[in-house]
Design an enzyme around this catalytic site. Structure first.
Site, PDB file in Angstrom:
ATOM      1  N   GLU A  47     -17.123  11.279 -19.393  1.00  0.00           N
ATOM      2  CA  GLU A  47     -18.456  11.815 -19.614  1.00  0.00           C
ATOM      3  C   GLU A  47     -19.043  11.344 -20.947  1.00  0.00           C
ATOM      4  OE1 GLU A  47     -16.062  15.272 -17.709  1.00  0.00           O
ATOM      5  OE2 GLU A  47     -15.680  13.415 -18.813  1.00  0.00           O
ATOM      6  N   ALA A 159      24.260  -9.109   3.516  1.00  0.00           N
ATOM      7  CA  ALA A 159      25.521  -8.422   3.229  1.00  0.00           C
ATOM      8  C   ALA A 159      26.043  -8.699   1.824  1.00  0.00           C
ATOM      9  CB  ALA A 159      26.569  -8.821   4.269  1.00  0.00           C
ATOM     10  N   ARG A 179       2.264  -1.129  -9.341  1.00  0.00           N
ATOM     11  CA  ARG A 179       2.841  -0.768 -10.629  1.00  0.00           C
ATOM     12  C   ARG A 179       1.744  -0.424 -11.641  1.00  0.00           C
ATOM     13  NH1 ARG A 179       7.490  -5.459 -11.574  1.00  0.00           N
ATOM     14  NH2 ARG A 179       8.920  -4.785  -9.906  1.00  0.00           N
ATOM     15  N   ASP A 195      20.124  -6.525  -9.921  1.00  0.00           N
ATOM     16  CA  ASP A 195      18.982  -7.425 -10.065  1.00  0.00           C
ATOM     17  C   ASP A 195      18.513  -7.642 -11.499  1.00  0.00           C
ATOM     18  OD1 ASP A 195      18.993  -7.540  -7.304  1.00  0.00           O
ATOM     19  OD2 ASP A 195      17.450  -6.008  -7.070  1.00  0.00           O
ATOM     20  N   GLU A 286      11.018   2.036  -6.823  1.00  0.00           N
ATOM     21  CA  GLU A 286      11.410   0.724  -6.326  1.00  0.00           C
ATOM     22  C   GLU A 286      12.929   0.593  -6.241  1.00  0.00           C
ATOM     23  OE1 GLU A 286       9.313  -2.891  -7.331  1.00  0.00           O
ATOM     24  OE2 GLU A 286       8.076  -1.772  -8.740  1.00  0.00           O
ATOM     25  N   THR A 290      20.016   4.324  -2.071  1.00  0.00           N
ATOM     26  CA  THR A 290      20.516   5.634  -2.503  1.00  0.00           C
ATOM     27  C   THR A 290      19.409   6.476  -3.106  1.00  0.00           C
ATOM     28  OG1 THR A 290      22.730   4.722  -2.912  1.00  0.00           O
ATOM     29  CG2 THR A 290      22.194   6.815  -3.976  1.00  0.00           C
TER      30      THR A 290
END
Length: 354
Positions: A47, A159, A179, A195, A286, A290
């Protein structure tokens, strides 16, 4: 009001713990003379930004604002006082602010000053845009978006654990946009170990606020040489209350100790409550299967964003969601498809909890 909501959207992921608000000033002749949206970090408010740009042309005009103006002294003076001082004659608002410090008092103060106030313009859209802020106030937890990137048969890796990249460049760019629109990105320690992600928004030309990077790690196994610890946005560790964090304390921006369950895993509901107390309103998850399973089984996922590549990995691949332990099909949480788009060769579906 549509334009005010579009301006408000610019604040998603940028303004927590404040709501993302948009405002437009229309002068007495019906011409737009000022636009504003909540600035990074939550201040200045929409505002005051719109009124500053409108200047004297605001006098006698109308203010369209996506959320009820604040009426309390915080880190900034009340927006209601700025609106009154600017000589605005009429205020059209999207929805009421649920914060108990406001919650109707903003509208009342404007009416007491002689302004015409109209509430509920595009109310559903206004509430939806700030669903994270509303969730934090009403349920004391952030709004949770689970992002999945899988093969057609729901696998996130082969696998051996190889997962980069199942989806293509366009789908990954879309994930980076998500994100940017969230206050924080959360992964489990398994994803960090496998990773070593950076979890930053790396869209070309993006210079906005980066999300807080959250790591769910019950026993504080996070390596001290993890890539995300080198520099960049804050990294918060969410771990068990008894975890030994000595080696990590100098490398982290915040450590949040959370009770653990019988299996030794962090109580995910308690973790979300504590994150809400820290001001987080929107979390993009991400993590691996589990983390996804723990949130889904606790019915804490509000939206699923699922990017699907046009390939099949097979039963020996790693599933997107670990076992949940459903005993009856009727216990399955169902989600409603609310959007579908093409991202290059991939498909991106958005589901919302019913």
């Amino acid at each position: 009001m549509h334009q005010a909501l579009a301006l408000a959207q610019r604040g998603l992921g940028q303004v927590w713990p404040n709501p993302a608000v948009g405002a437009i000033v229309v002068d007495s002749g019906g011409l737009i003379c000022g636009r504003g949206w909540t600035q990074p970090g939550g201040r200045p408010h929409a505002e005051t930004e719109a009124l500053r740009r409108a200047g004297e042309r605001a006098r006698g005009g109308t203010l369209y604002v996506s959320l009820e103006p604040c009426n309390h002294h915080g880190k900034t003076p009340p927006c209601t006082e700025a609106i009154i001082a600017a000589g605005i004659a009429r205020v059209v608002a999207g929805c009421t602010d649920p914060d108990e410090r406001v919650s109707g008092s903003g509208f009342n103060r404007l009416r007491e000053a002689g302004l015409t106030v109209e509430e509920g313009c595009l109310q559903d859209e206004a509430r939806a845009l700030n669903t994270g802020f509303f969730r934090r106030i009403a349920e004391e937890r952030p709004y949770v978006t689970l992002k999945l990137a899988t093969s057609l048969d729901g696998k996130i890796a082969i696998a051996s654990g190889e997962s980069q990249w199942i989806t293509g460049d366009e789908a990954r760019a879309r994930a980076h946009l998500l994100r940017a629109e969230n206050d924080a990105v959360l992964v489990g320690i398994g994803t960090v170990l496998a990773d070593d992600p950076s979890l930053t928004c790396r869209l070309p030309g993006y210079d906005g606020r980066q999300p807080v990077r959250l790591v769910l790690d019950s026993t504080a196994r996070m390596p001290t040489d993890a890539a995300m610890l080198d520099d960049g946005p804050p990294v918060w560790l969410v771990c068990g209350q008894g975890a030994d964090t000595t080696a990590l304390e100098s490398r982290l921006d915040k450590i949040i100790g959370v009770p653990t369950d019988r299996s030794g895993r962090v109580d995910i509901a308690a973790a979300l409550t504590l994150l809400a107390e820290e001001g987080i309103t929107r979390i993009m998850v991400e993590g691996g299967g589990t983390v996804a399973a723990s949130l889904l089984s606790a019915r804490l996922v509000d939206t699923i964003v699922w990017a699907r590549a046009g390939g099949v990995i097979g039963a020996d691949g790693i599933g997107a969601v670990a076992p949940i332990g459903l005993e009856h099909l009727a216990d399955m949480t169902r989600y409603r498809l609310i959007g579908q788009e093409r991202c290059g060769p991939d498909t991106l579906d958005t589901y919302c909890a019913r």
